[in-house]
Design a protein around this motif. Structure first.
Motif: not given
Length: 588
Positions: A117-133
């Motif tokens: 239901d809820v996904l929390l992402v710690d250090e979320c600046h590390l999520i790349p913009m590209a789709d295929n990651t």
């Protein structure tokens, strides 16, 4: 039970207030050391307590953070229905109601984990913009199972190197920042330790180092930085300036560089170890435990201790890793901001916390900026990212200063401007001329925009005619060379009021004769009357310096060598404070 601080409570409320109005994905920005884990734990407990059927996942990238976040929740809620899904921690609790997960382990396990239901992402600046990651594929797979899943991001740096802010752009995962508590806030409130920097003479020559993905190419960067003589020089400076520091953390430009810096530190008789991405888990744990126990004084690393590593005792950071990434810069500096309060002192008020930091074993953290990160990005509490898009993007912004007057005495309006602007379009404030970039210069840029004034030795001084803008009179541009760093000040003998009295005071302080110069040309013609300037006290103003005070020397700057004229210092102290108050053009 752990109690939330005021700003942590406000961060939690901001998320729920946002969801009461909108159905998007909120972003919480909190500086390193201000307790993201505790805020996250309290938010999770509130969600599951109020909605008992809700499933929550916390995703991050390193085992230390996974374990830390999990234990933080148990501290708030000892019997929480929580589990861990991480190969590094040998746990795969796929069916737990609350899952703390490592993205490297779960990125292809969405079907096994099921509805979230809820996904929390710690250090979320590390999520790349590209789709295929890994992150993006995993998030897309979870959304396919539950299209209504909400995502909450937590980070100290709400931007990436390659795509600007996390809440801007067509493909932004987060809708907006709902709460922000930065480094300056934490220092002001006594929850973070102050950073301060000293000038460094050692510098890296990055000419010819190419870029890839917006940052320096790793191999080329290490080849440029990892030179024996430069390493010896940088380590010698670190040893000298860090003599009274107990825990040194050094960020290097590659694995080989990290080991070479370690070896050079050991050559000075100082205990030092190295951690890289290839360091075995048990050895890494042993090194960090010894570091935290002060059995090891220094640790070098190739930027692997930027997140997920907490040691309150770090009181020296050596930046030996140039980077174009503002996020990496802030994360590195954040390793030194955790405070060590003096034992037994009360911590209930701001004043008490600040006093406890000042009286503690770590009143501040010294930053040695060999990599010129402050020159690249600005003071750590004023960093702004480039906007999303291709290419290098825009330079960091600057603020039209409201407190510091320009050469004509005008105060700014506080507007955010592009870094290249020389005159504020809103109020006409004139910025100082930009510093010329010179290789092999001593770095003295302030790590904090609110850094305290420091005395700097002056090696030479120069006067120049500075033309006034429009109908404004000209001024004297004074250039002080501190090592090879130019610091400038403008004096205004043709102005009125405070600007004129400041010029007169400077003239008298440096032994100039009366009457005072009434024009810039007269000043330049009579400069042989003046003593040298031995030192200046400077305070940072954004990315520039403001001169606060001067210490004149004992010799004339332009002595008449034929007559062997000696400096006449008598007139330096001939004028009293009462004399200054009696002068009509002095407003104090």
């Amino acid at each position: 039970m752990l109690k939330l601080r005021d700003y942590q409570e406000r961060a939690e409320e901001a998320v729920f207030d946002y969801w009461a109005e909108e159905s998007g994905n909120p972003l919480v920005v909190k500086a390193t050391g201000t307790g993201k884990s505790l805020t996250m734990a309290s938010l999770i407990k509130r969600l599951v307590s109020n909605w008992p059927d809700m499933r929550v996942m916390v995703a991050t990238h390193v085992a230390e953070l996974i374990e830390q976040n999990y234990l933080e929740l148990l501290g708030v809620w000892p019997f929480a229905p929580a589990g861990i899904y991480s190969a590094g921690l040998n746990r795969r609790d796929a069916k737990a109601q609350i899952i703390f997960a490592g993205i490297q382990t779960v990125h292809n396990k969405a079907a096994k984990i099921g509805h979230i239901d809820v996904l929390l992402v710690d250090e979320c600046h590390l999520i790349p913009m590209a789709d295929n990651t890994m992150y993006r594929r995993f998030i897309d797979a979870l959304l396919a199972i539950n299209p209504d899943m909400k995502i909450v991001g937590l980070t100290a740096t709400p931007f990436r190197l390659d795509s600007g802010r996390l809440d801007e752009g067509d493909d932004a995962l987060f809708d907006r920042v709902v709460f922000e508590y930065g480094i300056a806030d934490g220092i002001r409130d006594g929850y973070l330790c102050r950073l301060f920097s000293l000038p460094t003479a050692t510098e890296y020559d990055l000419r010819g180092v190419g870029k890839l993905g917006g940052d320096y190419k790793q191999n080329a960067l290490q080849a440029a930085v990892d030179k024996d003589d430069t390493t010896k020089s940088a380590v010698a400076e670190t040893v000298a300036k860090g003599a009274d520091r107990r825990s040194w953390l050094l960020f290097c430009s590659g694995v080989d560089h990290a080991f070479h810096v370690r070896d050079e530190i050991r050559a000075h008789g100082i205990t030092c170890e190295t951690i890289t991405g290839e360091t075995p888990k048990d050895e890494r744990r042993r090194i960090l435990e010894d570091f935290k126990a002060y059995r090891i004084r220094a640790v070098t690393n190739n930027s692997v201790l930027t997140t997920g590593f907490n040691h309150k005792g770090v009181d020296l950071i050596a930046a030996m890793r140039p980077t174009k990434s503002a996020a990496l810069y802030i994360q590195m500096m954040g390793r030194g901001t955790r405070p060590l309060y003096a034992p037994g002192m009360p911590l209930d008020t701001v004043e008490q916390r600040l006093a406890a930091i000042a009286a503690g074993p770590k009143p501040n953290c010294l930053v040695l900026d060999f990599a010129k990160l402050v020159d690249e990005h600005g003071p750590v509490d004023m960093v702004e990212p480039k906007t999303p898009g291709k290419g290098d993007g825009e330079a960091p912004i600057k603020i039209c200063p409201q407190e510091i007057p320009d050469a004509s005495g005008k105060h700014g309006c506080g507007e955010k401007l592009h870094a290249s602007v020389r005159v504020c379009p809103g109020c006409g404030y004139q910025f100082p001329e930009p510093e010329k970039k010179v290789t092999a210069t001593a770095s003295g840029a302030p790590i904090l925009s609110t850094d305290e004034a420091k005395w700097r030795p002056v090696t030479s001084r120069r006067f120049d005619f500075h033309e006034g803008k429009g109908d404004k009179p000209p001024s004297v541009k004074v250039s002080y060379m501190c090592g090879l760093t130019a610091i400038r000040e403008w004096l205004c003998p043709q102005h009125q009021g405070f600007a004129k009295s400041k010029a007169d005071r400077w003239w008298m302080q440096h032994g100039g004769q009366r009457p005072f110069p009434k024009s810039v040309l007269e000043w330049l013609e009579r400069q042989s009357e003046l003593l040298t300037t031995d030192e200046i006290s400077v305070k940072p103003d954004g990315r520039y310096w403001t001169v606060i005070d001067h210490k004149p020397g004992a010799e004339l700057a332009h002595a008449d060598n034929d007559k062997e004229r000696q400096a006449d210092n008598d007139n330096v102290t001939q004028i009293s404070d009462q004399d200054w108050r009696d002068m009509q053009d002095v407003p104090f």
